[in-house]
Design an enzyme around this catalytic site. Structure first.
Site, PDB file in Angstrom:
ATOM      1  N   ASP A 186      -1.413   6.549   6.854  1.00 35.67           N
ATOM      2  CA  ASP A 186      -2.484   5.699   6.333  1.00 35.67           C
ATOM      3  C   ASP A 186      -2.709   4.587   7.348  1.00 35.67           C
ATOM      4  O   ASP A 186      -1.902   3.663   7.470  1.00 35.67           O
ATOM      5  CB  ASP A 186      -2.079   5.119   4.972  1.00 35.67           C
TER       6      ASP A 186
ATOM      7  N   LYS B 102     -11.747  -2.229   6.518  1.00 37.89           N
ATOM      8  CA  LYS B 102     -10.904  -3.296   7.042  1.00 37.89           C
ATOM      9  C   LYS B 102     -11.323  -3.597   8.477  1.00 37.89           C
ATOM     10  O   LYS B 102     -11.510  -4.737   8.843  1.00 37.89           O
ATOM     11  CB  LYS B 102      -9.426  -2.912   6.991  1.00 37.89           C
TER      12      LYS B 102
ATOM     13  N   TRP C  83       0.815  -1.219   0.000  1.00 42.12           N
ATOM     14  CA  TRP C  83       0.000   0.000   0.000  1.00 42.12           C
ATOM     15  C   TRP C  83       0.840   1.256   0.000  1.00 42.12           C
ATOM     16  O   TRP C  83       0.473   2.255  -0.627  1.00 42.12           O
ATOM     17  CB  TRP C  83      -1.018  -0.020   1.139  1.00 42.12           C
TER      18      TRP C  83
HETATM   19  C1  LIG Z   1      -6.993  -1.561   1.519  1.00 48.60           C
HETATM   20  C2  LIG Z   1      -6.024  -0.446   1.750  1.00 48.60           C
HETATM   21  C3  LIG Z   1      -5.993   0.715   0.939  1.00 48.60           C
HETATM   22  C4  LIG Z   1      -6.898   0.879  -0.280  1.00 48.60           C
HETATM   23  O1  LIG Z   1      -8.083   1.459   0.058  1.00 48.60           O
HETATM   24  P1  LIG Z   1      -9.321   1.610  -0.938  1.00 48.60           P
HETATM   25  O2  LIG Z   1     -10.423   1.987  -0.014  1.00 48.60           O
HETATM   26  O3  LIG Z   1      -9.520   0.319  -1.645  1.00 48.60           O
HETATM   27  O4  LIG Z   1      -8.987   2.728  -1.873  1.00 48.60           O
HETATM   28  C5  LIG Z   1      -5.109   1.713   1.272  1.00 48.60           C
HETATM   29  N1  LIG Z   1      -4.270   1.591   2.321  1.00 48.60           N
HETATM   30  C6  LIG Z   1      -4.259   0.504   3.115  1.00 48.60           C
HETATM   31  C7  LIG Z   1      -3.309   0.416   4.251  1.00 48.60           C
HETATM   32  C8  LIG Z   1      -5.131  -0.544   2.848  1.00 48.60           C
HETATM   33  O5  LIG Z   1      -5.119  -1.641   3.632  1.00 48.60           O
END
Ligand SMILES: *Cc1c(COP(=O)(O)O)cnc(C)c1O
Length: 395
Positions: A177, A201, A108
């Site tokens: 993030d 998640k 990511w």
């Molecule tokens: C799944 C994920 C993303 C992607 O997010 P989307 O909502 O699919 O755009 C970004 N960063 C992390 C750490 C993730 O686990």
């Protein structure tokens, strides 16, 4: 009155969208028909209603309390997932003549760099890729340069199974993030200028992304941004610039209530999450050498445990057998293969215990398909003497 019998659900170890607490699912199910005491389905609730305003306000208050959020930070509920944040952040925080520093620690963070390059100059301040994303940068020294517009990092690498133990230190403003570990344990927001986490998640269904952003970031943003890409416009509209994901926001509120009122907050949640991961890792260790993982133990994530069987064929069989045993979502990310067991807040200790048991049983049943190769001699150059494991062809 008829009492409905609730179906027995599979134990869900999906990487995302992930498991939600049973209680949250039941309340969400109820609200699809009727938001309690309103006569109205959550799916048909106007986002301009007082009721929805109250849902967002309560969600904001609970995030503030749970995350010990400084008053300087706004709480926004946006759409576009983590991926839109990959662009909104450089659009807002990366002026033309400056550079932003990124820690590349897995799948990511690599994506976030690729996106940021569309908007400005990016420096990779640390890169774990040559090592196969097995570990994280050491945190004894500050990361990123003092002239960087910001330092971006991913607190939990969902695909690779790596998690920062704490917010790293940096002379630059920190952007995080936290899509796959926000509110899974305590977090020090006083050192973070902007944190984003989509819900799907760990906190709710897909469709809503929580952004915690310091007023200073908004104050220094460039002028002329289209409102939909402007944190200020979203903050001024209190997340109602346009129709938000009403249902997703409501389910996030249910998760926040559960976290605070049922689980007693993040210290307890973090302890439980660690215990779940410890159980699964202990099973992997006990079954050695059947399962292997390249992740260094000090960097191992409590949210996503990533490992392999001796062969891809056994990985596939693992997924199949686990599914039949009611343990679903164990397949590794499509980019990596192997296996991944995700242990988000909604996964219970009992779920983790059942998985640990299954790991041991599966390894035991298939142990004869692995024979240890004779140990290699230690070469004069200091080669290693670990045995390699070779799988016999599957019958
Ligand atoms: C799944 C994920 C993303 C992607 O997010 P989307 O909502 O699919 O755009 C970004 N960063 C992390 C750490 C993730 O686990």
């Amino acid at each position: 009155m008829r009492t409905s019998t609730r179906p027995a659900l599979a134990r869900n170890f999906s990487g995302g969208p992930g498991a939600l607490p049973r209680r949250v699912l039941e309340q969400a199910q109820e609200a699809v028909l009727e938001l309690p005491n309103t006569g109205v389905s959550i799916l048909g609730l106007s986002h301009r209603s007082e009721r929805f305003r109250a849902i967002l306000d309560e969600a904001e208050e609970r995030v503030r309390r749970l995350a010990h959020l400084p008053k300087t930070h706004h709480v926004l509920f946006l759409q576009g997932g983590g991926t839109l944040q990959f662009s909104m952040i450089p659009l807002t925080m990366l002026p033309p003549k400056r550079s932003a520093d990124y820690l590349v620690t897995g799948y990511w963070s690599k994506k976030s760099v690729e996106a940021a390059r569309y908007h400005g100059q990016v420096r990779v301040a640390w890169n774990g890729e040559p090592d196969g994303f097995r570990c994280l940068p050491g945190q004894d020294a500050p990361l990123g340069a003092s002239d960087a517009a910001y330092l971006h990092y991913v607190s939990n690498e969902t695909v690779d199974g790596l998690q920062f133990p704490a917010v790293p230190s940096s002379p630059a403003p920190i952007v995080c993030d936290a899509s796959s570990d926000f509110l899974s344990r305590p977090c020090d927001m006083s050192r973070v200028s902007l944190l984003y986490a989509h819900a799907q998640k760990n906190l709710g269904p897909a469709g809503v992304t929580i952004v915690l952003v310091d007023e200073q970031v908004l104050a220094h943003r460039p002028s002329g941004l289209p409102p939909i890409l402007d944190y200020r416009a979203h903050a001024d509209a209190r997340s109602l610039l346009h129709t938000p994901a009403v249902f997703s926001c409501y389910v996030v509120l249910l998760s926040l209530r559960w976290l605070e009122d049922d689980m007693g907050g993040l210290v307890n949640m973090g302890r439980i999450n660690h215990e779940k991961a410890a159980m699964v890792r202990e099973a992997l260790r006990l079954a050695a050498p059947f399962y292997t993982s390249s992740v260094e133990p000090a960097c191992a994530s409590d949210m996503n445990v990533v490992f392999r069987c001796p062969t891809p064929a056994l990985d596939a069989r693992f997924v199949e057998h686990a599914d039949s045993a009611g343990l679903v979502g164990t397949k590794g990310h499509r980019s990596r293969g192997g296996l991944r067991i995700s242990l988000y807040n909604g996964v219970t200790l009992e779920d983790a215990r059942a998985m640990a048991q299954f790991l041991l049983e599966f390894a035991h049943q298939h142990r004869d398909q692995v024979i240890p190769a004779p140990p290699r001699c230690i070469s004069p150059q200091g080669g290693d003497a670990r045995s390699e494991h070779v799988a016999l062809p599957m019958s």
